[in-house]
Design a protein around this motif. Structure first.
Motif, PDB file in Angstrom:
ATOM      1  N   GLU A 161       8.463  -6.359  -3.069  1.00 55.22           N
ATOM      2  CA  GLU A 161       7.946  -4.910  -2.868  1.00 55.22           C
ATOM      3  C   GLU A 161       7.518  -4.402  -4.534  1.00 55.22           C
ATOM      4  O   GLU A 161       8.134  -5.431  -5.345  1.00 55.22           O
ATOM      5  N   ILE A 162       6.648  -3.470  -4.559  1.00 56.41           N
ATOM      6  CA  ILE A 162       5.755  -3.280  -5.619  1.00 56.41           C
ATOM      7  C   ILE A 162       6.364  -2.061  -6.118  1.00 56.41           C
ATOM      8  O   ILE A 162       5.916  -2.307  -7.292  1.00 56.41           O
ATOM      9  N   MET A 163       7.580  -1.311  -5.978  1.00 50.74           N
ATOM     10  CA  MET A 163       7.879  -0.732  -6.612  1.00 50.74           C
ATOM     11  C   MET A 163       9.958  -0.594  -5.988  1.00 50.74           C
ATOM     12  O   MET A 163       9.939  -1.064  -4.591  1.00 50.74           O
TER      13      MET A 163
ATOM     14  N   TRP B  82       0.852  -0.841  -0.052  1.00 51.34           N
ATOM     15  CA  TRP B  82      -0.115  -0.354   0.089  1.00 51.34           C
ATOM     16  C   TRP B  82       1.175   1.122  -0.053  1.00 51.34           C
ATOM     17  O   TRP B  82      -0.065   2.565  -0.316  1.00 51.34           O
ATOM     18  N   GLY B  83       2.302   0.967   0.397  1.00 52.56           N
ATOM     19  CA  GLY B  83       2.714   2.143   0.014  1.00 52.56           C
ATOM     20  C   GLY B  83       3.879   2.230   1.181  1.00 52.56           C
ATOM     21  O   GLY B  83       4.739   0.913   1.337  1.00 52.56           O
TER      22      GLY B  83
ATOM     23  N   GLU C 126      12.580   1.335  -3.261  1.00 54.72           N
ATOM     24  CA  GLU C 126      12.552   2.195  -2.094  1.00 54.72           C
ATOM     25  C   GLU C 126      12.166   3.856  -2.740  1.00 54.72           C
ATOM     26  O   GLU C 126      12.483   5.013  -1.986  1.00 54.72           O
ATOM     27  N   GLY C 127      13.765   4.295  -3.409  1.00 54.51           N
ATOM     28  CA  GLY C 127      14.143   5.451  -4.191  1.00 54.51           C
ATOM     29  C   GLY C 127      12.785   6.046  -4.657  1.00 54.51           C
ATOM     30  O   GLY C 127      12.822   6.714  -4.598  1.00 54.51           O
ATOM     31  N   GLN C 128      11.703   5.271  -5.741  1.00 53.25           N
ATOM     32  CA  GLN C 128      11.017   5.511  -6.666  1.00 53.25           C
ATOM     33  C   GLN C 128      10.008   5.847  -5.662  1.00 53.25           C
ATOM     34  O   GLN C 128       9.498   7.220  -5.583  1.00 53.25           O
ATOM     35  N   CYS C 129       9.535   4.774  -4.189  1.00 55.06           N
ATOM     36  CA  CYS C 129       8.371   5.316  -3.345  1.00 55.06           C
ATOM     37  C   CYS C 129       8.698   6.248  -2.727  1.00 55.06           C
ATOM     38  O   CYS C 129       7.857   7.284  -2.508  1.00 55.06           O
ATOM     39  N   MET C 130       9.865   7.275  -2.153  1.00 58.63           N
ATOM     40  CA  MET C 130      10.595   7.919  -1.603  1.00 58.63           C
ATOM     41  C   MET C 130      10.471   9.317  -2.376  1.00 58.63           C
ATOM     42  O   MET C 130       9.849  10.556  -1.831  1.00 58.63           O
ATOM     43  N   TYR C 131      10.783   8.750  -3.786  1.00 56.23           N
ATOM     44  CA  TYR C 131      10.372  10.682  -4.857  1.00 56.23           C
ATOM     45  C   TYR C 131       9.094  10.929  -4.797  1.00 56.23           C
ATOM     46  O   TYR C 131       8.659  12.111  -4.351  1.00 56.23           O
ATOM     47  N   ASP C 132       8.558   9.646  -4.919  1.00 59.70           N
ATOM     48  CA  ASP C 132       6.905   9.745  -5.118  1.00 59.70           C
ATOM     49  C   ASP C 132       6.176  10.686  -4.121  1.00 59.70           C
ATOM     50  O   ASP C 132       5.456  11.660  -4.276  1.00 59.70           O
TER      51      ASP C 132
END
Length: 261
Positions: A152-154, A117-118, A156-162
């Motif tokens: 993981e769905i994406m 979920w994020g 960790e770097g991309q999740c933090m950026y978003d």
């Protein structure tokens, strides 16, 4: 042993035992940190709560010479471990809370698990800390670092950026590193990006306070000569529950890190 002191030790050990068990019950977190914490608490509870029985068992076992020698070795090792834990804990606190961040240095935000979920609670804390630092330092840029695990769905770097840009930070100020799978790679790959993009080489490491010392050890092992400072992720409810578990885990992780090449 003084009965009042025994009662105090028993109560404190019981409280910490619950604190080490809670992450297992609430979040399914079980690692060497709470395993060691639970073991120490159970030992102290038996030692303080059943002192006479403990003394009787000890006396019976130590009548055997080999066991007596083992017991002495155990006591020496336990004393050395306590001294080690005190020293490392002091260094962890000093590194986390007494190395104030320099203005407008490049933030290196270390990754943590991404849930379906994020961001996980630990990752969200680091995201929030990064947003706070970037708002206070409008000239600073950040490298958000962490690859994508199998669960993981994406990355960790991309999740933090978003999630950082959702809180109003300009995406042009954030660079993504999405290959690292451990803390050493987080720092090594991030520093490579900082060099390649000619960013400010003074770094502010953003992670949980218990993690800062190990990150600093890695920086030194990588022979990075830049100024390094710390910004700690704020411990919300989840962080408070899991804090002792992760803190004690660092007691185990730090010597392994020092021994690695």
């Amino acid at each position: 042993m003084n009965k009042i002191l025994c009662i105090i030790i028993f109560i404190i050990s019981s409280a910490f035992l619950l604190w080490f068990i809670l992450p297992i019950i609430k979040f399914g977190i079980f690692n060497p940190g709470n395993a060691l914490g639970i073991t120490i608490c159970l030992y102290l509870m038996f030692w303080s709560g059943f002192n006479e029985k403990y003394a009787a068992i000890k006396h019976s076992l130590c009548s055997i010479e080999a066991v007596k020698i083992i017991w002495r070795i155990f006591n020496v090792c336990a004393g050395a471990f306590v001294a080690y834990a005190v020293i490392v804990s002091a260094l962890m606190v000093y590194t986390a809370y007494f190395t104030a961040p320099s203005n407008n240095s490049t933030a290196v935000v270390l990754g943590a698990q991404v849930k379906p979920w994020g961001p996980s609670a630990l990752l969200q804390q680091r995201i929030d800390a990064a947003v706070g630092y970037l708002k206070e330092n409008p000239e600073a840029k950040a490298v958000v670092t962490g690859g994508q695990g199998k669960d993981e769905i994406m990355s960790e770097g991309q999740c933090m950026y978003d999630n950082i840009i959702k809180q109003g930070i300009d995406g042009k100020r954030i660079l993504i590193e999405d290959k690292a799978v451990n803390t050493k790679q987080n720092i090594r790959f991030s520093y490579r990006i900082i060099k390649d993009k000619k960013l400010n080489e003074n770094m502010t490491v953003i992670t949980d306070s218990f993690h800062q010392l190990r990150a600093r050890i890695i920086v030194n092992k990588l022979k990075i000569k830049s100024s390094i400072s710390s910004v700690n992720a704020v411990n919300h409810q989840v962080g408070i529950i899991t804090y002792p578990t992760y803190f004690v885990r660092e007691w185990i992780a730090i010597p392994f890190e020092l021994l690695k090449r």
